[in-house]
Enzyme design. Structure first.
Site, PDB file in Angstrom:
ATOM      1  N   GLY A   1     -16.583   7.578  -2.248  1.00  0.00           N
ATOM      2  CA  GLY A   1     -16.259   8.185  -3.436  1.00  0.00           C
ATOM      3  C   GLY A   1     -16.862   7.858  -4.794  1.00  0.00           C
ATOM      4  O   GLY A   1     -17.427   8.799  -5.559  1.00  0.00           O
TER       5      GLY A   1
ATOM      6  N   ASP B   1       0.878  -1.389   0.113  1.00  0.00           N
ATOM      7  CA  ASP B   1       0.155  -0.016   0.013  1.00  0.00           C
ATOM      8  C   ASP B   1       0.693   1.406  -0.083  1.00  0.00           C
ATOM      9  O   ASP B   1       0.451   2.436  -0.389  1.00  0.00           O
ATOM     10  CB  ASP B   1      -0.825   0.050   1.206  1.00  0.00           C
ATOM     11  CG  ASP B   1      -2.297  -0.627   1.042  1.00  0.00           C
ATOM     12  OD1 ASP B   1      -2.315  -1.300   0.074  1.00  0.00           O
ATOM     13  OD2 ASP B   1      -3.117  -0.337   2.060  1.00  0.00           O
TER      14      ASP B   1
ATOM     15  N   GLY C   1     -15.594   3.308  -1.567  1.00  0.00           N
ATOM     16  CA  GLY C   1     -16.985   3.298  -1.281  1.00  0.00           C
ATOM     17  C   GLY C   1     -17.877   4.422  -1.488  1.00  0.00           C
ATOM     18  O   GLY C   1     -18.972   4.641  -1.789  1.00  0.00           O
TER      19      GLY C   1
ATOM     20  N   LEU D   1     -12.154   7.233  -0.701  1.00  0.00           N
ATOM     21  CA  LEU D   1     -13.072   7.847   0.388  1.00  0.00           C
ATOM     22  C   LEU D   1     -13.681   6.257   0.503  1.00  0.00           C
ATOM     23  O   LEU D   1     -14.788   6.122  -0.157  1.00  0.00           O
ATOM     24  CB  LEU D   1     -13.986   8.906   0.107  1.00  0.00           C
ATOM     25  CG  LEU D   1     -13.226  10.150  -0.393  1.00  0.00           C
ATOM     26  CD1 LEU D   1     -14.457  11.018  -0.725  1.00  0.00           C
ATOM     27  CD2 LEU D   1     -12.318  10.603   0.712  1.00  0.00           C
TER      28      LEU D   1
HETATM   29  P1  ADP Z   1     -13.140  -0.109   2.776  1.00  0.00           P
HETATM   30  O1  ADP Z   1     -12.359   0.971   3.072  1.00  0.00           O
HETATM   31  O2  ADP Z   1     -13.528  -0.823   4.011  1.00  0.00           O
HETATM   32  O3  ADP Z   1     -12.746  -1.054   1.553  1.00  0.00           O
HETATM   33  P2  ADP Z   1     -15.430   0.667   1.062  1.00  0.00           P
HETATM   34  O4  ADP Z   1     -14.435   1.579   0.214  1.00  0.00           O
HETATM   35  O5  ADP Z   1     -16.073  -0.349   0.982  1.00  0.00           O
HETATM   36  O6  ADP Z   1     -14.679   0.317   2.476  1.00  0.00           O
HETATM   37  O7  ADP Z   1     -16.302   2.093   1.689  1.00  0.00           O
HETATM   38  C1  ADP Z   1     -17.102   1.899   2.712  1.00  0.00           C
HETATM   39  C2  ADP Z   1     -17.921   3.201   2.872  1.00  0.00           C
HETATM   40  O8  ADP Z   1     -18.540   3.649   1.840  1.00  0.00           O
HETATM   41  C3  ADP Z   1     -18.968   3.012   3.875  1.00  0.00           C
HETATM   42  O9  ADP Z   1     -19.044   4.299   4.757  1.00  0.00           O
HETATM   43  C4  ADP Z   1     -20.082   3.082   3.313  1.00  0.00           C
HETATM   44  O10 ADP Z   1     -21.241   3.615   3.863  1.00  0.00           O
HETATM   45  C5  ADP Z   1     -19.844   3.700   2.184  1.00  0.00           C
HETATM   46  N1  ADP Z   1     -20.985   3.796   0.936  1.00  0.00           N
HETATM   47  C6  ADP Z   1     -21.153   2.531   0.127  1.00  0.00           C
HETATM   48  N2  ADP Z   1     -22.133   2.849  -0.612  1.00  0.00           N
HETATM   49  C7  ADP Z   1     -22.607   3.839  -0.350  1.00  0.00           C
HETATM   50  C8  ADP Z   1     -23.682   4.626  -0.785  1.00  0.00           C
HETATM   51  N3  ADP Z   1     -24.495   3.986  -1.829  1.00  0.00           N
HETATM   52  N4  ADP Z   1     -23.872   5.850  -0.218  1.00  0.00           N
HETATM   53  C9  ADP Z   1     -23.148   6.495   0.665  1.00  0.00           C
HETATM   54  N5  ADP Z   1     -22.219   5.796   1.244  1.00  0.00           N
HETATM   55  C10 ADP Z   1     -21.668   4.622   0.709  1.00  0.00           C
END
Ligand code: ADP
Length: 368
Positions: free
Chosen positions: A317, A140, A315, A198
Site C-alpha cells: 500500500g 491485533d 508494504g 496491504l
Molecule cells: P508484512 O505484512 O510481512 O509486514 P510488509 O508490510 O512489509 O509485510 O509488505 C511486504 C510486501 O510489500 C511484499 O509483497 C513486498 O514485495 C511489498 N513491497 C515492498 N516494497 C514494495 C515496492 N516498492 N513495490 C511493490 N511492492 C513492494
C-alpha cells in the site's frame, strides 16, 4: 528505579522482531532474531550475526545480549510491549500482562494456533530473563471490537459448542495508528474511511467516525483479500473438500502458505518480484489481487453507507503506485474521493499503547 525505554516485541513461529523506543517514543534501534529452531541470525542495523537459536528463550537472550552491547541493559527498559495477534472477545484493549492476562492469551490459542503460542513463549522467556520487568500487550483484534453483531456473526446456530466462531478481524494496531496519524497529515479524520492494509497479509477496514464497523478478515487472518501466501476468501465447501482430499495439516499449509500471490503466480509471494515479471502468471496474480481488493472494498463501502476517503498502508500500500492506481481505477465508479498513503506504524502504536497503560497504572498507584 525502572528504565525509560520500551521494547516492542513481535514473536512469530521462527522469528522475534523488536523495536526499541526511548522515553519520548522515538525509535532508536531494531534487533531481529530470525531462523529460530536452528542456526539463526541476529540482525541489528547493518550487522548480521549467525547464532545458534534452538528456541525462543535463546533468541530472546541473544536479543537482550545485543541490546546490552549497544548500551541498553535490561535495567534501561521500562517495559516489553508485545504484539499479540488474538485477544478473542475478552481482551479488547491494551493491557499490562498479569498472570490472569497471560491465561486469557493462552485461552485464545484455539483461535490463533499459529500465533498466540509464540507470543506466550516470548512472554515467558522475558519473565524468565527479567522477572520484574513489566510486560504489556496490544491485540491485533482489539480495534475491531466495535464491529456490530450483524457484521460479526456467521450464520451458524447459537450453540455453546460453537462459541467463538465469529469474525474478529486483524491488523487492528495498524488501523488504530492510521486513525491517530491521518488527522495530523490532513487536518481531519474522514467520516467514512476505507482503509487498505496491504502487506504480506492484507485486509480492508471500513472505519466510520474512527471506529471499525467491518473488515475483510474474519475468524482468522486467512480470510478476505488475496494475500502473499494466503488464499483469502474461499467457499467453506472448498475447504471441506481440501480437508477430505489432503488431510487437515496439508490443507492448512496449502491455504496459509502456498496460496495467494505465490500460488497463483507459481513465482513469488513478493509483490515487488511480481511487478518486475512480465509473464502472464505474474500478471494474473497481480490482477487477482487488485480485482478482489476492489470487489471487497465495495462490501466495506456498503457497510459504511458510502465513502469519503481512502487510505493505503502496509508494504504494498505504501510503496506500489501501480497497485494503488489499479485498485483506485476499479473504484472510480464511486466518483472522486481523496486517497492518502500512510506509513504503517504498528510498532510505535504498540509502544504508545504500552506507555499509556503504564502511565495509567502509575496514576492508580499515586492515587492509592
Ligand atoms: P508484512 O505484512 O510481512 O509486514 P510488509 O508490510 O512489509 O509485510 O509488505 C511486504 C510486501 O510489500 C511484499 O509483497 C513486498 O514485495 C511489498 N513491497 C515492498 N516494497 C514494495 C515496492 N516498492 N513495490 C511493490 N511492492 C513492494
Amino acid at each position: 528505579m525502572s528504565g525509560s525505554h520500551i521494547l516492542v516485541m513481535n514473536a512469530g513461529s521462527s522469528s522475534i522482531k523488536t523495536a526499541l523506543f526511548d522515553a519520548d517514543l522515538n525509535e532508536t534501534l531494531r534487533v531481529e532474531a530470525t531462523g529460530i529452531g536452528g542456526t539463526g541470525t541476529v540482525t541489528t542495523g547493518d550487522s548480521r550475526q549467525p547464532v545458534a537459536l534452538p528456541d525462543n528463550a535463546a533468541a530472546l537472550a541473544a536479543i537482550f545480549d545485543t541490546l546490552s552491547r549497544q548500551g541498553i541493559a535490561v535495567t534501561a527498559l521500562r517495559a516489553v510491549a508485545h504484539r499479540v495477534v488474538h485477544g478473542g472477545t475478552a481482551l479488547i484493549a491494551p493491557c499490562r500482562i498479569t498472570p490472569q492476562i497471560r491465561q486469557a492469551i493462552a485461552d485464545c490459542i484455539p483461535l490463533a494456533p499459529l500465533h498466540n503460542p509464540h507470543h506466550l513463549s516470548a512472554i515467558d522467556a522475558v519473565t524468565a530473563l527479567a522477572p520484574d520487568l513489566p510486560q504489556c500487550a496490544s491485540f491485533d483484534t482489539a480495534f475491531h471490537a466495535t464491529i456490530p453483531d450483524v457484521a460479526r456473526r456467521y450464520a451458524l446456530p447459537d450453540r455453546s459448542d460453537l462459541a467463538g466462531l465469529q469474525r474478529y478481524g486483524f491488523h487492528g494496531t495498524s488501523y488504530a495508528a492510521l486513525v491517530r496519524v491521518l488527522p495530523r497529515h490532513i487536518g481531519t479524520l474522514p467520516k467514512r474511511l476505507l482503509a487498505f492494509h496491504l502487506g504480506n497479509g492484507a485486509s480492508i477496514c471500513a472505519i466510520l467516525d474512527g471506529q471499525s464497523v467491518a473488515t475483510t478478515m474474519g475468524y482468522s487472518p486467512l480470510s478476505g483479500l488475496t494475500m502473499g501466501t494466503r488464499a483469502g476468501e474461499i467457499d467453506a465447501g472448498a475447504v471441506l473438500r481440501l480437508v477430505r482430499q489432503l488431510g487437515l495439516d496439508e490443507a492448512e499449509t496449502l491455504l496459509n502458505h502456498h496460496s495467494g500471490l505465490l500460488g497463483l503466480s507459481g513465482i513469488s509471494s513478493d509483490m515487488r518480484q511480481l511487478e518486475k515479471n512480465d509473464g502472464p502468471k505474474a500478471q494474473f496474480a497481480i490482477d487477482h489481487f487488485c480485482y478482489w481488493a476492489a470487489r471487497q472494498a465495495g462490501s466495506m463501502i456498503a457497510a459504511m453507507g458510502g465513502l469519503d476517503a481512502i487510505a493505503f498502508t502496509g508494504g504494498i500500500g505504501e510503496n506500489s503506485a501501480q497497485i494503488r492506481n489499479a485498485i483506485l481505477d476499479k473504484l472510480s465508479w464511486m466518483g472522486n474521493f481523496p486517497s492518502y498513503t500512510v506509513k504503517a506504524q504498528e510498532e510505535i502504536q504498540i509502544a504508545r499503547e504500552a506507555s499509556t497503560v503504564l502511565n495509567a497504572n502509575q496514576e492508580d498507584k499515586d492515587d492509592a
